[in-house]
Design an enzyme around this catalytic site. Sequence first.
Site, PDB file in Angstrom:
ATOM      1  N   GLY A 198      40.173  36.262  42.820  1.00  0.00           N
ATOM      2  CA  GLY A 198      39.860  37.248  43.864  1.00  0.00           C
ATOM      3  C   GLY A 198      41.055  37.813  44.602  1.00  0.00           C
ATOM      4  O   GLY A 198      40.879  38.584  45.538  1.00  0.00           O
ATOM      5  N   GLY A 248      43.781  39.464  43.109  1.00  0.00           N
ATOM      6  CA  GLY A 248      44.500  40.526  42.389  1.00  0.00           C
ATOM      7  C   GLY A 248      44.386  41.876  43.083  1.00  0.00           C
ATOM      8  O   GLY A 248      43.398  42.158  43.766  1.00  0.00           O
ATOM      9  N   CYS A 292      41.415  43.842  41.869  1.00  0.00           N
ATOM     10  CA  CYS A 292      40.285  42.960  41.660  1.00  0.00           C
ATOM     11  C   CYS A 292      39.265  43.166  42.779  1.00  0.00           C
ATOM     12  O   CYS A 292      39.644  43.314  43.934  1.00  0.00           O
ATOM     13  CB  CYS A 292      40.836  41.536  41.679  1.00  0.00           C
ATOM     14  SG  CYS A 292      39.658  40.283  42.091  1.00  0.00           S
TER      15      CYS A 292
HETATM   16  P1  5GP Z   1      48.194  41.486  40.994  1.00  0.00           P
HETATM   17  O1  5GP Z   1      49.545  40.950  40.640  1.00  0.00           O
HETATM   18  O2  5GP Z   1      48.020  42.899  40.544  1.00  0.00           O
HETATM   19  O3  5GP Z   1      47.857  41.291  42.427  1.00  0.00           O
HETATM   20  O4  5GP Z   1      47.140  40.588  40.208  1.00  0.00           O
HETATM   21  C1  5GP Z   1      47.156  40.474  38.812  1.00  0.00           C
HETATM   22  C2  5GP Z   1      46.037  39.557  38.379  1.00  0.00           C
HETATM   23  O5  5GP Z   1      44.740  40.080  38.762  1.00  0.00           O
HETATM   24  C3  5GP Z   1      45.892  39.400  36.890  1.00  0.00           C
HETATM   25  O6  5GP Z   1      46.882  38.582  36.324  1.00  0.00           O
HETATM   26  C4  5GP Z   1      44.483  38.831  36.760  1.00  0.00           C
HETATM   27  O7  5GP Z   1      44.422  37.441  37.001  1.00  0.00           O
HETATM   28  C5  5GP Z   1      43.746  39.531  37.895  1.00  0.00           C
HETATM   29  N1  5GP Z   1      42.929  40.640  37.388  1.00  0.00           N
HETATM   30  C6  5GP Z   1      43.282  41.629  36.536  1.00  0.00           C
HETATM   31  N2  5GP Z   1      42.273  42.485  36.324  1.00  0.00           N
HETATM   32  C7  5GP Z   1      41.242  42.033  37.051  1.00  0.00           C
HETATM   33  C8  5GP Z   1      39.898  42.480  37.237  1.00  0.00           C
HETATM   34  O8  5GP Z   1      39.460  43.504  36.726  1.00  0.00           O
HETATM   35  N3  5GP Z   1      39.121  41.712  38.043  1.00  0.00           N
HETATM   36  C9  5GP Z   1      39.589  40.581  38.637  1.00  0.00           C
HETATM   37  N4  5GP Z   1      38.746  39.878  39.382  1.00  0.00           N
HETATM   38  N5  5GP Z   1      40.847  40.137  38.518  1.00  0.00           N
HETATM   39  C10 5GP Z   1      41.662  40.855  37.730  1.00  0.00           C
END
Ligand code: 5GP
Length: 374
Positions: free
Chosen positions: A199, A201, A204
């Site tokens: 939760g 990301g 996300c």
């Molecule tokens: P960020 O670095 O962009 O904050 O987070 C990246 C991470 O978000 C990814 O490695 C993965 O674990 C998570 N993530 C990627 N796509 C999605 C999505 O569509 N839904 C959710 N719940 N998490 C995602």
Amino acid sequence: MRIDSDLKLDFRDVLIRPKRSGLLSRSEVVLRRRFTFPHSGDAWEGVPLIASNMDTVGTLMMAEVLARHGMLTALHKFYSVEECRSFFGRDADSTDADGGKCQNPDIGIRDAVFFSFGITEVFMERLDAVMAMADARERRPKFVCLDVANGYSEQFITVVRAVREKYPEAVIMAGNVVTGEMTEELVIAGADIVKVGIGSGSVCTTREQTGVGFPQLSAVIECADAAHGLKGLVCSDGGCRVPGDVAKAFAAGADFVMLGGMLAGHDESGGEVSVRRYLTDELDDNGERIVDERRAVTFYGMSSDTAMQKYYGGVAEYRASEGVCVELPYRGAVEVTLQEILGGLRSTCTYVGAHRLKELSKRATFVIGRSAPD
Ligand code: 5GP
């Protein structure tokens, strides 16, 4: 129903308190770390940052650039086995994209990429095909990422255990979870690295869609403690928006940090680049407002409508998307962003007197204090 009223914190809720430091310059800080993985027994040395296995981040081009810095890339799950094979095959002569020798010939592709898989039968067949890319065991892919949105299903543990039994020499990263007890279960089942984050990301929407999640800093602190007790490692995944967040993740005890949004929007990220025209406030000689152009890149969650449409032909009836699609400003070569992240990390280490990234979590004290607005 229970309420856990212990304080749980996100990166933005804390700051790192500066400490007396004997370091004279940031250049003295060593960011490279060496790990020996508890199940695989294999070792790795490098800068423990991992590009996320999203198709607008974890690309082959990204892997080439990050490898030159000793960093890792989790390739997204949708490369064909053939594409993986031809990329991986180049490891034999360690050449870079232009056919020249890698800047650091010690780091070949085998040491720089995770191959990612879900846990359905299709993915297990893909895993076998990818592992069969090399004939000799010691030349097989080294890093495997078993990745599901919800690492709490019993089936996930069963798959981790089965993959560990079948490939005892592979370094297995498995996740995602956010609590100590499930981290322990995964390490016991065979994971060398547990991926932490639900939760958090940047694209996300799990927290909005399901109400489920856990503040990322506290998740890392709790899971690192649990994993380290069993000689396992953790990778903080999601929620880093600025270099200071990356430093906080390491300070909280993360052995690796995975980045999505921070590495998206670059030449190497694979998102679609579009040109947006907009009216500026400046006037030309005829008194007309001047039109300017801005380049934007699409970045979307792997559970978003956009990704589902692309890879599965739509969102299945029984589920809702848990990710969004956004447009980021085009940011050019990822090299510049990498320098910013590494520079920030070195500076954090200097502020707390950590000569090595390894010492950062021991030297760091968090103070409660907002580092960013909501
Ligand atoms: P960020 O670095 O962009 O904050 O987070 C990246 C991470 O978000 C990814 O490695 C993965 O674990 C998570 N993530 C990627 N796509 C999605 C999505 O569509 N839904 C959710 N719940 N998490 C995602």
